[in-house]
Design an enzyme around this catalytic site. Structure first.
Site, mmCIF file in Angstrom:
data_model
loop_
_atom_site.group_PDB
_atom_site.id
_atom_site.type_symbol
_atom_site.label_atom_id
_atom_site.label_comp_id
_atom_site.label_asym_id
_atom_site.label_seq_id
_atom_site.Cartn_x
_atom_site.Cartn_y
_atom_site.Cartn_z
ATOM 1 N N ASP A 63 0.868 -1.175 0.000
ATOM 2 C CA ASP A 63 0.000 0.000 0.000
ATOM 3 C C ASP A 63 0.907 1.228 0.000
ATOM 4 O O ASP A 63 2.080 1.142 0.375
ATOM 5 C CB ASP A 63 -0.875 -0.025 1.251
ATOM 6 C CG ASP A 63 -1.618 1.275 1.461
ATOM 7 O OD1 ASP A 63 -2.335 1.706 0.545
ATOM 8 O OD2 ASP A 63 -1.462 1.871 2.548
ATOM 9 N N ASP A 104 -1.538 -0.762 6.002
ATOM 10 C CA ASP A 104 -1.686 -0.203 7.353
ATOM 11 C C ASP A 104 -3.106 0.255 7.671
ATOM 12 O O ASP A 104 -3.352 0.723 8.781
ATOM 13 C CB ASP A 104 -0.730 0.977 7.535
ATOM 14 C CG ASP A 104 -1.209 2.226 6.832
ATOM 15 O OD1 ASP A 104 -1.161 3.306 7.436
ATOM 16 O OD2 ASP A 104 -1.648 2.116 5.672
ATOM 17 N N ASP A 154 -7.087 -1.865 3.578
ATOM 18 C CA ASP A 154 -6.152 -2.901 3.130
ATOM 19 C C ASP A 154 -6.517 -4.287 3.670
ATOM 20 O O ASP A 154 -5.956 -5.288 3.214
ATOM 21 C CB ASP A 154 -4.722 -2.569 3.592
ATOM 22 C CG ASP A 154 -4.220 -1.264 3.029
ATOM 23 O OD1 ASP A 154 -4.490 -1.001 1.842
ATOM 24 O OD2 ASP A 154 -3.564 -0.508 3.762
#
Length: 647
Positions: free
Chosen positions: A316, A513, A517
């Protein structure tokens, strides 16, 4: 355990080990009290039947399901010990089998509670507006229908996908997009369920029922990913595919050459695959402890085993590779003013604001040593900026729209000076254009070296995924040396990308995080969460959690995982090699069943001692926590205009 080839109801092994202890004590007392060895043997045999029956039954159930596991030889040894009245040898096998399985279950850890955590965080109540002048009606979110007008108060979560009918506020969409900058919600702006209203009441019109909205889709994605994820086959069972038939061949040779059932039992006892059963969990427990000292929490042993073989790493962007908080990059003064004066006056009116960008301006002024001047008549326009009076002059800091409304003449100078890129605030002093403040997100330090390190560890593909714009995502990827980047992704899109990568045959690790996600982390072979912002749902969905925000510790985790599996396999080969020699000796009558069981225990001890090396740092490497330097300024990159406010 949920691995292929093995069925193990929780709670069996501890009672079996306790029963073993009771049998040993009772038989010892029988011999000591009256020297009655027949009674002691009867106690041993009864204990073997009671302790061995659950193990045998579980193995038979596995065989009925077509599962070929490492327990078959142990089961044959237990049954043979009962039939040939060799209870001591059989009980030793039971003890090691039960102990190994208990260690395995301990190494596996607990199951993820991600779905439960997501569902607990979902909104339960919505406020439906019934008519002009009437108080809102509280309803359960499941009662919402498309077209309903709903009131969302500050601090509440948007209960369903909707469009703003009236009101103006900042809305935090980070749970869905991963982007930390609140968006400005006004009439006509579309909002997704799971967004958090920050500072003003909003009237929204539902466009989808709660069960079909974005937050519900995230819950569904995590649940379906968990259910569809293939169970991990035990390393022991993979070796058992060839070791078990070999053992049976040696048993057949021993029987055909001698007709002695004791020899067959001796072969089974020394061939009991305790090295298979013990090596992996002991090594993995050591590896987990080693990782914990590096501030990496491995939530179950299967994650460490999977991590050792990953070849594709997916990351990410915001909050993972970037800090996720915009800071002042530079101040462009206009009209002959000094940059420090522009920053100081802007910070003076922004000082009392709680907006993310206002705090960045105040921090920049403080770190630059710029003195602030008391401001009067300060007022904030939600999502647009701040106005105040300093020394009789009006100071405006905010978006183009705010400036056009209060000082339209200043826009001519701004148009001439503004490059038009990134996130920025316009500063007007006394009706004149005074300067432009540009903001930037910060890349975490050491990323280029970190990705080079991953390539050195054999990671063949590095992929960057983000809910941010495609252009900005690619810009970040180029800065850190990643060649594959995809932007404008919702949580479901990330799941699709990760699923496609895994479907190509690659082992995929996903690092993120945020709540957005969580579905992709669950879909990947190994999900790693950065818990610098508290963890929460994303930590529950992950297999491995990095304590803090240091993404470079992922390389530490991969190194530890690979060393752990290397030592585990080494222990297995050493144990099986010694067992093979002992099998040959037992087949020709050189080893009896009871001495064979004791010999097998000696082999097990050797395997355990070798496997425990995973808990120590390899020679030449410091056993202390790895020191990832975070000194120095992070590289800064402009935030895209599309994902921010005050533009």
């Amino acid at each position: 355990m949920t691995s292929q080839g093995h069925v193990r109801p929780d709670g069996f092994d501890v009672p079996l080990i306790a029963l073993f202890a009771v049998v040993v004590i009772a038989a010892g007392l029988a011999v000591r009290a009256g020297g009655d060895r027949a009674l002691a043997a009867g106690i041993w045999l009864a204990g073997l039947v009671l302790a061995g029956a659950p193990l045998v039954w579980r193995t038979l159930r596995g065989i009925a399901r077509g599962q070929f596991a490492s327990d078959i030889v142990a089961t044959l040894a237990i049954v043979g010990a009962v039939l040939l009245a060799e209870p001591v040898a059989g009980l030793v096998v039971v003890l090691m089998q039960s102990g190994g399985e208990a260690l395995e279950r301990y190494a596996e850890g607990r199951a993820s509670a991600a779905v439960r955590a997501l569902e607990q965080d979902a909104p339960r109540i919505a406020h439906r507006l019934r008519g002009a002048g009437e108080a809102p009606e509280d309803i359960v979110v499941d009662a919402i229908v498309a077209g309903d007008l709903l009131l969302v108060r500050p601090g509440e979560m948007v209960p369903c996908d909707a469009v703003v009918a009236s009101g103006r506020s900042h809305v935090d969409t980070s749970r869905l997009t991963g982007e930390p900058i609140p968006v400005t919600a006004g009439a006509g702006v579309e909002l997704l369920s799971g967004s958090l209203n920050i500072d003003g009441p909003l009237t929204i019109r539902a466009t989808a029922v709660a069960g079909e909205s974005q937050y519900a889709r995230i819950v569904s994605l995590v649940r379906s990913a968990q259910e569809s994820k293939a169970p991990l086959q035990r390393l022991a069972d993979r070796y058992a595919v060839w070791f078990t038939p070999l053992t049976l061949v040696v048993c057949a040779v021993a029987w055909l050459s001698s007709g002695d059932a004791q020899r067959v039992l001796a072969v089974l006892v020394v061939a009991t695959p305790c090295p298979l059963i013990l090596a992996t969990p002991v090594a993995i427990i050591g590896g987990i402890n080693r990782a914990a000292r590096q501030l990496v929490v491995v939530r179950h042993g299967g994650a460490l085993e999977q991590l050792a073989s990953v070849s594709v790493a997916v990351f990410d962007k915001t909050g993972t590779l970037t800090v996720g908080s915009p800071e002042v990059r530079r101040v462009l003064p206009l009209g002959g003013r000094a940059a420090g004066d522009v920053l100081g006056l802007a910070a003076s009116v922004e000082e009392g604001s709680g907006h993310l960008l206002a705090r960045s301006v105040a921090r920049a002024a403080s770190s630059s040593g710029v003195a602030l001047t008391p401001a009067h008549d300060v007022r904030e326009s939600a999502g647009r900026g701040v106005l105040g009076t300093i020394g009789g002059r009006e100071v405006i800091v905010g978006s183009r729209g705010l400036v056009e409304e209060h000082a339209p003449a200043a826009m001519t100078a701004f148009h001439a000076a503004d490059s038009g890129g990134g996130l920025r605030s316009f500063v007007v002093i006394g009706g004149e254009a005074a300067g432009i403040i540009e903001y930037a997100d910060q890349l975490r330090p050491g990323l280029a070296a970190f990705f080079d390190e991953l390539r050195g560890l054999g990671i063949e593909r590095l992929v960057l995924l983000s809910g941010d714009s495609v252009a900005h995502t690619r810009e970040v990827a180029e800065d850190v040396g990643i060649t594959e980047a995809r932007g404008d992704l919702l949580p479901g899109d990330k799941v699709t990308v990760v699923g496609e990568l895994a479907g190509s045959g690659a082992k995929v690790v996903m690092v993120g995080d945020g709540t957005n996600d969580a579905p992709a982390l669950t879909t990947a072979d190994v999900g790693i969460a950065l818990a610098g912002h508290g963890g929460g749902i994303v930590a529950e969905a992950a297999d491995i959690v990095v304590l803090g925000s240091d993404v470079t510790r992922v390389a530490d985790a991969i190194r530890i995982a690979r060393r752990t599996l290397r030592i585990a396999k080494q222990s297995i080969w050493v144990g099986l090699g010694l067992s093979g020699v002992a099998m040959a000796a037992a087949a020709v009558g050189m080893i009896e069943p009871v001495p064979g069981a004791l010999l097998q225990e000696a082999i097990d001890v050797a395997v355990i001692v070798n496997a425990l090396r995973t808990s120590r740092a390899p020679r030449g490497e410091s056993s202390q926590e790895s020191s990832h330097t975070t000194s120095g300024l992070s590289r800064q990159i402009p935030l895209p205009e599309e994902s921010t406010v005050r533009v």
